[in-house]
Design a protein around this motif. Structure first.
Motif, PDB file in Angstrom:
ATOM      1  N   ASP A  28     109.699 -63.635 -36.696  1.00  0.00           N
ATOM      2  CA  ASP A  28     109.848 -64.475 -35.523  1.00  0.00           C
ATOM      3  C   ASP A  28     111.084 -65.332 -35.735  1.00  0.00           C
ATOM      4  OD1 ASP A  28     109.139 -66.500 -37.248  1.00  0.00           O
ATOM      5  OD2 ASP A  28     107.095 -66.702 -36.457  1.00  0.00           O
ATOM      6  N   ASN A  29     111.328 -66.261 -34.849  1.00  0.00           N
ATOM      7  CA  ASN A  29     112.550 -67.053 -34.911  1.00  0.00           C
ATOM      8  C   ASN A  29     112.612 -67.938 -36.139  1.00  0.00           C
ATOM      9  OD1 ASN A  29     113.528 -65.957 -32.558  1.00  0.00           O
ATOM     10  ND2 ASN A  29     112.575 -67.498 -31.244  1.00  0.00           N
ATOM     11  N   ASN A  30     111.483 -68.168 -36.755  1.00  0.00           N
ATOM     12  CA  ASN A  30     111.460 -68.984 -37.969  1.00  0.00           C
ATOM     13  C   ASN A  30     111.493 -68.137 -39.231  1.00  0.00           C
ATOM     14  OD1 ASN A  30     111.257 -71.478 -36.587  1.00  0.00           O
ATOM     15  ND2 ASN A  30     109.066 -71.113 -36.257  1.00  0.00           N
ATOM     16  N   GLY A  31     111.611 -66.827 -39.072  1.00  0.00           N
ATOM     17  CA  GLY A  31     111.644 -65.954 -40.235  1.00  0.00           C
ATOM     18  C   GLY A  31     110.282 -65.676 -40.826  1.00  0.00           C
ATOM     19  N   GLN A  32     109.208 -66.061 -40.154  1.00  0.00           N
ATOM     20  CA  GLN A  32     107.871 -65.853 -40.708  1.00  0.00           C
ATOM     21  C   GLN A  32     107.354 -64.468 -40.336  1.00  0.00           C
ATOM     22  OE1 GLN A  32     105.003 -68.777 -39.645  1.00  0.00           O
ATOM     23  NE2 GLN A  32     103.382 -67.914 -40.895  1.00  0.00           N
ATOM     24  N   VAL A  33     106.940 -63.711 -41.354  1.00  0.00           N
ATOM     25  CA  VAL A  33     106.408 -62.377 -41.103  1.00  0.00           C
ATOM     26  C   VAL A  33     105.077 -62.468 -40.384  1.00  0.00           C
ATOM     27  CG1 VAL A  33     105.385 -60.383 -42.255  1.00  0.00           C
ATOM     28  CG2 VAL A  33     107.598 -61.233 -42.983  1.00  0.00           C
ATOM     29  N   LYS A  34     104.886 -61.608 -39.390  1.00  0.00           N
ATOM     30  CA  LYS A  34     103.612 -61.544 -38.693  1.00  0.00           C
ATOM     31  C   LYS A  34     103.108 -60.117 -38.822  1.00  0.00           C
ATOM     32  CE  LYS A  34     104.127 -65.459 -35.646  1.00  0.00           C
ATOM     33  NZ  LYS A  34     103.284 -66.297 -36.479  1.00  0.00           N
ATOM     34  N   LEU A  35     102.102 -59.916 -39.664  1.00  0.00           N
ATOM     35  CA  LEU A  35     101.562 -58.596 -39.916  1.00  0.00           C
ATOM     36  C   LEU A  35     100.611 -58.199 -38.789  1.00  0.00           C
ATOM     37  CD1 LEU A  35     100.823 -59.085 -43.694  1.00  0.00           C
ATOM     38  CD2 LEU A  35     102.746 -57.886 -42.671  1.00  0.00           C
ATOM     39  N   PRO A  36     100.443 -56.901 -38.558  1.00  0.00           N
ATOM     40  CA  PRO A  36      99.477 -56.462 -37.538  1.00  0.00           C
ATOM     41  C   PRO A  36      98.092 -57.029 -37.817  1.00  0.00           C
ATOM     42  CG  PRO A  36     100.838 -54.638 -38.280  1.00  0.00           C
ATOM     43  CD  PRO A  36     101.143 -55.794 -39.176  1.00  0.00           C
ATOM     44  N   VAL A  37      97.350 -57.323 -36.764  1.00  0.00           N
ATOM     45  CA  VAL A  37      96.083 -58.027 -36.952  1.00  0.00           C
ATOM     46  C   VAL A  37      94.869 -57.212 -36.540  1.00  0.00           C
ATOM     47  CG1 VAL A  37      97.126 -60.291 -36.739  1.00  0.00           C
ATOM     48  CG2 VAL A  37      96.361 -59.125 -34.681  1.00  0.00           C
ATOM     49  N   ASP A  38      95.040 -56.072 -35.904  1.00  0.00           N
ATOM     50  CA  ASP A  38      93.884 -55.298 -35.467  1.00  0.00           C
ATOM     51  C   ASP A  38      93.341 -54.480 -36.631  1.00  0.00           C
ATOM     52  OD1 ASP A  38      94.177 -56.245 -32.906  1.00  0.00           O
ATOM     53  OD2 ASP A  38      95.532 -54.616 -32.331  1.00  0.00           O
ATOM     54  N   PRO A  39      92.117 -54.751 -37.071  1.00  0.00           N
ATOM     55  CA  PRO A  39      91.581 -54.014 -38.226  1.00  0.00           C
ATOM     56  C   PRO A  39      91.208 -52.597 -37.837  1.00  0.00           C
ATOM     57  CG  PRO A  39      89.909 -55.449 -37.311  1.00  0.00           C
ATOM     58  CD  PRO A  39      91.183 -55.738 -36.556  1.00  0.00           C
ATOM     59  N   PRO A  40      91.323 -51.654 -38.784  1.00  0.00           N
ATOM     60  CA  PRO A  40      90.872 -50.290 -38.501  1.00  0.00           C
ATOM     61  C   PRO A  40      89.352 -50.241 -38.407  1.00  0.00           C
ATOM     62  CG  PRO A  40      91.450 -50.519 -40.809  1.00  0.00           C
ATOM     63  CD  PRO A  40      91.812 -51.813 -40.146  1.00  0.00           C
ATOM     64  N   VAL A  41      88.858 -49.134 -37.881  1.00  0.00           N
ATOM     65  CA  VAL A  41      87.416 -48.960 -37.780  1.00  0.00           C
ATOM     66  C   VAL A  41      86.838 -48.810 -39.181  1.00  0.00           C
ATOM     67  CG1 VAL A  41      85.585 -47.489 -36.891  1.00  0.00           C
ATOM     68  CG2 VAL A  41      87.655 -47.877 -35.530  1.00  0.00           C
ATOM     69  N   GLY A  42      85.706 -49.403 -39.453  1.00  0.00           N
ATOM     70  CA  GLY A  42      85.071 -49.296 -40.759  1.00  0.00           C
ATOM     71  C   GLY A  42      84.739 -50.660 -41.312  1.00  0.00           C
ATOM     72  N   GLU A  43      83.991 -50.681 -42.401  1.00  0.00           N
ATOM     73  CA  GLU A  43      83.579 -51.939 -43.008  1.00  0.00           C
ATOM     74  C   GLU A  43      84.695 -52.510 -43.869  1.00  0.00           C
ATOM     75  OE1 GLU A  43      79.995 -51.365 -45.143  1.00  0.00           O
ATOM     76  OE2 GLU A  43      78.823 -50.789 -43.378  1.00  0.00           O
ATOM     77  N   ARG A  44      84.656 -53.814 -43.996  1.00  0.00           N
ATOM     78  CA  ARG A  44      85.642 -54.496 -44.822  1.00  0.00           C
ATOM     79  C   ARG A  44      85.328 -54.248 -46.296  1.00  0.00           C
ATOM     80  NH1 ARG A  44      85.786 -60.921 -44.559  1.00  0.00           N
ATOM     81  NH2 ARG A  44      86.265 -60.423 -42.372  1.00  0.00           N
ATOM     82  N   PRO A  45      86.304 -53.772 -47.087  1.00  0.00           N
ATOM     83  CA  PRO A  45      86.067 -53.610 -48.524  1.00  0.00           C
ATOM     84  C   PRO A  45      85.716 -54.953 -49.170  1.00  0.00           C
ATOM     85  CG  PRO A  45      88.033 -52.431 -47.855  1.00  0.00           C
ATOM     86  CD  PRO A  45      87.610 -53.256 -46.678  1.00  0.00           C
ATOM     87  N   GLU A  46      84.915 -54.901 -50.207  1.00  0.00           N
ATOM     88  CA  GLU A  46      84.388 -56.115 -50.826  1.00  0.00           C
ATOM     89  C   GLU A  46      85.483 -57.052 -51.297  1.00  0.00           C
ATOM     90  OE1 GLU A  46      81.368 -57.401 -54.486  1.00  0.00           O
ATOM     91  OE2 GLU A  46      81.677 -55.285 -53.957  1.00  0.00           O
ATOM     92  N   ARG A  47      86.590 -56.515 -51.828  1.00  0.00           N
ATOM     93  CA  ARG A  47      87.625 -57.389 -52.369  1.00  0.00           C
ATOM     94  C   ARG A  47      88.471 -58.040 -51.285  1.00  0.00           C
ATOM     95  NH1 ARG A  47      91.448 -53.512 -55.871  1.00  0.00           N
ATOM     96  NH2 ARG A  47      89.424 -52.604 -56.389  1.00  0.00           N
ATOM     97  N   CYS A  48      88.356 -57.591 -50.036  1.00  0.00           N
ATOM     98  CA  CYS A  48      89.185 -58.121 -48.954  1.00  0.00           C
ATOM     99  C   CYS A  48      88.629 -59.447 -48.444  1.00  0.00           C
ATOM    100  CB  CYS A  48      89.276 -57.125 -47.806  1.00  0.00           C
ATOM    101  SG  CYS A  48      90.070 -55.567 -48.244  1.00  0.00           S
ATOM    102  N   LEU A  49      89.502 -60.427 -48.284  1.00  0.00           N
ATOM    103  CA  LEU A  49      89.100 -61.716 -47.719  1.00  0.00           C
ATOM    104  C   LEU A  49      89.038 -61.664 -46.203  1.00  0.00           C
ATOM    105  CD1 LEU A  49      91.267 -64.091 -49.949  1.00  0.00           C
ATOM    106  CD2 LEU A  49      88.900 -63.333 -50.315  1.00  0.00           C
ATOM    107  N   GLU A  50      89.772 -60.750 -45.606  1.00  0.00           N
ATOM    108  CA  GLU A  50      89.793 -60.572 -44.158  1.00  0.00           C
ATOM    109  C   GLU A  50      89.745 -59.083 -43.851  1.00  0.00           C
ATOM    110  OE1 GLU A  50      93.406 -62.378 -42.935  1.00  0.00           O
ATOM    111  OE2 GLU A  50      92.735 -64.444 -43.278  1.00  0.00           O
TER     112      GLU A  50
END
Length: 523
Positions: A28-50
């Motif tokens: 963005d204009n401030n140089g901050q990376v914005k990663l995609p936010v839509d999670p894939p289908v499936g359960e969140r792996p245990e080690r993932c915080l999000e």
């Protein structure tokens, strides 16, 4: 540091638009990376915080610096005055005036003030926190996640505003947590971001680098320099710096722009030449620090340190670690790239000695990896210098022996010099050890001087001693020693790490000077 290829790319926002939807870069204009936010289908792996991102990466560790103190469960301070191995001027301290969290930022501040502290690094077995023998003319901070955050593979990302001025050296980097392959740089180093002397003489580059190879002076570093598009200086605003590290490949990013890649074809450690992924296949931890002065800044734009430029502040907005849910074990499957990057070839790994052909050359005017020259003495020194052979040095037939040779001098009565590799190798297929020898000076106190040769494997096995007559002075002689005779003397030729050891008679060595060349094993 070496000479890097510098490249300019499109503005981060334009580059981000060109990244495929499976990528994880952007800006963005401030140089901050914005990663995609839509999670894939499936359960969140245990080690993932999000939930995982579209790229497949998921957040596994982060410090947003949103509290009012540095989190001791994520960072610890290193405290020493060692100069970082680069003649740096700072002492690293744990002091609130040098590092603190406020206003959602971590700040590391370098201050001009005399200080003292331990003269050993914190992991040294002889480290004493009460030692004051080390000195510095600045104070600063170095934080690390060792033991609190250690990872093999992932995306490691920081958003920060860098300090400026002659002598400033901020870094965001990684070191091995267990040093599985040995001391630096045998176990590797990953520099995500470094910069020196920003805004001095127009300096505006950042650098991403790998360190590997053999111990000094056989260490190797390869990397790329990068300029942020639009003539933006990293000291003027916040930008996001990251690496994506997977099995066999490491990629560097600024504001989502993938600007460099290195692969396992161009890195190695002489401690494990048979392992193509080594040393970057072990757990590493993160380091944030602000050094002052040292060998690199002193050789860029100016010399020394501009004291008027300090104090300087290194401000970090966040540090985040992601790992690839496609394959946690290898980190593969989540790579992002805009297709316009420099593939740095790195350094070609040497062949292992047991992969060599009919001749394994150890020295022929230069030392061939994985071998290096070492000495051992009880006192005094054994010196080795590569010099040009003088024309009067001849073989018995009178042919000129020209070129660079190793000249070895004994300023001791109890010392040896030897070519040694970090690892041991099976050299049982070789028939002879050969070398050329010339004596310039005999030992001072020896009536009938002799030389001793040996080849060693890892203790406790050894070759025993193989005596050599002292050749007449100033004449070259070709020496050929059968491996079989060394085996009969006790050498285990299937695990040799030291194929060449030479010394005059122990206790009667002082003043001896010899030259050697063409050290090799012959099948």
């Amino acid at each position: 540091m070496g000479t890097f290829q510098i490249r300019n790319t499109l503005a981060a926002s334009v580059a981000a638009a060109a990244i495929s939807t499976t990528g994880c870069g952007g800006g963005d204009n401030n140089g901050q990376v914005k990663l995609p936010v839509d999670p894939p289908v499936g359960e969140r792996p245990e080690r993932c915080l999000e939930d995982p991102l579209n790229s497949g990466y998921c957040l596994v560790w982060a410090d947003e610096f949103s509290g009012d103190a540095i989190d001791p469960e994520k960072w610890n301070h290193e405290k020493n005055c060692t100069g970082g191995g680069n003649n740096e001027a700072q002492c690293y301290v744990d002091d609130e005036k040098n590092s603190w969290v406020a206003n959602d930022l971590l700040t590391i501040k370098a201050i001009r003030e005399d200080a003292s502290g331990p003269n050993r690094v914190d992991d040294d077995p002889n480290y004493d926190p009460d030692d004051t023998s080390g000195n510095g003319s600045y104070t600063s901070a170095r934080l690390r996640s060792k033991g609190l955050g250690d990872w093999k593979y992932g995306r490691f990302e920081m958003r920060a505003k860098l300090p400026q001025g002659q002598g400033s050296w901020p870094a965001f980097w990684m070191l091995p947590s267990e040093w599985a392959y040995g001391s630096w740089p045998l176990s590797g180093e990953i520099d995500i971001l470094e910069a020196v002397n920003l805004k001095v003489g127009g300096e505006d580059q950042i650098h991403g680098t790998l360190h590997y190879g053999d111990i000094w002076p056989g260490n190797v570093y390869t990397g790329e320099a990068y300029r942020i598009p639009g003539d933006l200086n990293p000291a003027d605003d916040f930008h996001t710096y990251a690496v994506e590290w997977e099995e066999g490949e490491i990629r560097w990013y600024v504001d989502g722009d993938h600007y460099a890649t290195q692969t396992r074809d161009g890195w190695f450690t002489t401690a494990a030449l048979e392992n193509p992924n080594a040393p970057f296949d072990q757990s590493f931890h993160l380091i944030l620090n602000l050094a002052v002065g040292g060998d690199w800044p002193a050789n860029v734009n100016d010399t020394g340190i501009d004291e008027s430029a300090f104090p300087q502040e290194y401000q970090i907005d966040y540090v985040r670690v992601y790992q690839c849910t496609e394959d946690f074990d290898t980190g593969r499957g989540c790579a992002s790239s805009d297709g316009e990057f420099v593939h740095n070839p790195g350094a070609e790994p040497p062949k292992t000695p047991d992969q060599a052909g009919d001749e394994l050359v150890i020295f022929d005017g230069e030392i061939h990896p994985p071998y290096q020259w070492y000495t051992y003495t009880t006192d005094g020194e054994v010196d080795m210098e590569i010099v040009a052979s003088s024309p009067e040095g001849v073989y018995g037939a009178g042919d000129c022996f020209c070129g660079d040779v190793a000249e070895i001098s004994w300023n001791t009565n109890e010392g040896i010099g030897f070519f040694q590799s970090t690892s041991s190798y099976d050299l049982s297929d070789y028939t002879y050890i050969e070398f050329d020898l010339r004596v310039l000076q005999e030992p001072v106190y020896a009536d009938s001087p002799t030389l001793t040769f040996r080849a060693d494997c890892v203790y406790p096995c050894s070759s025993g001693d193989y005596p050599l007559d002292m050749p007449p002075k100033n004449n070259w002689r070709h020496i050929q020693i059968p491996i079989l005779e060394l085996e009969q003397a006790g050498l285990n030729s299937k695990r040799i790490n030291t194929p060449f050891v030479l010394s005059p008679e122990w206790g009667r060595q002082l003043g001896a000077v010899v030259q050697v060349d063409n050290v090799k094993l012959i099948r």
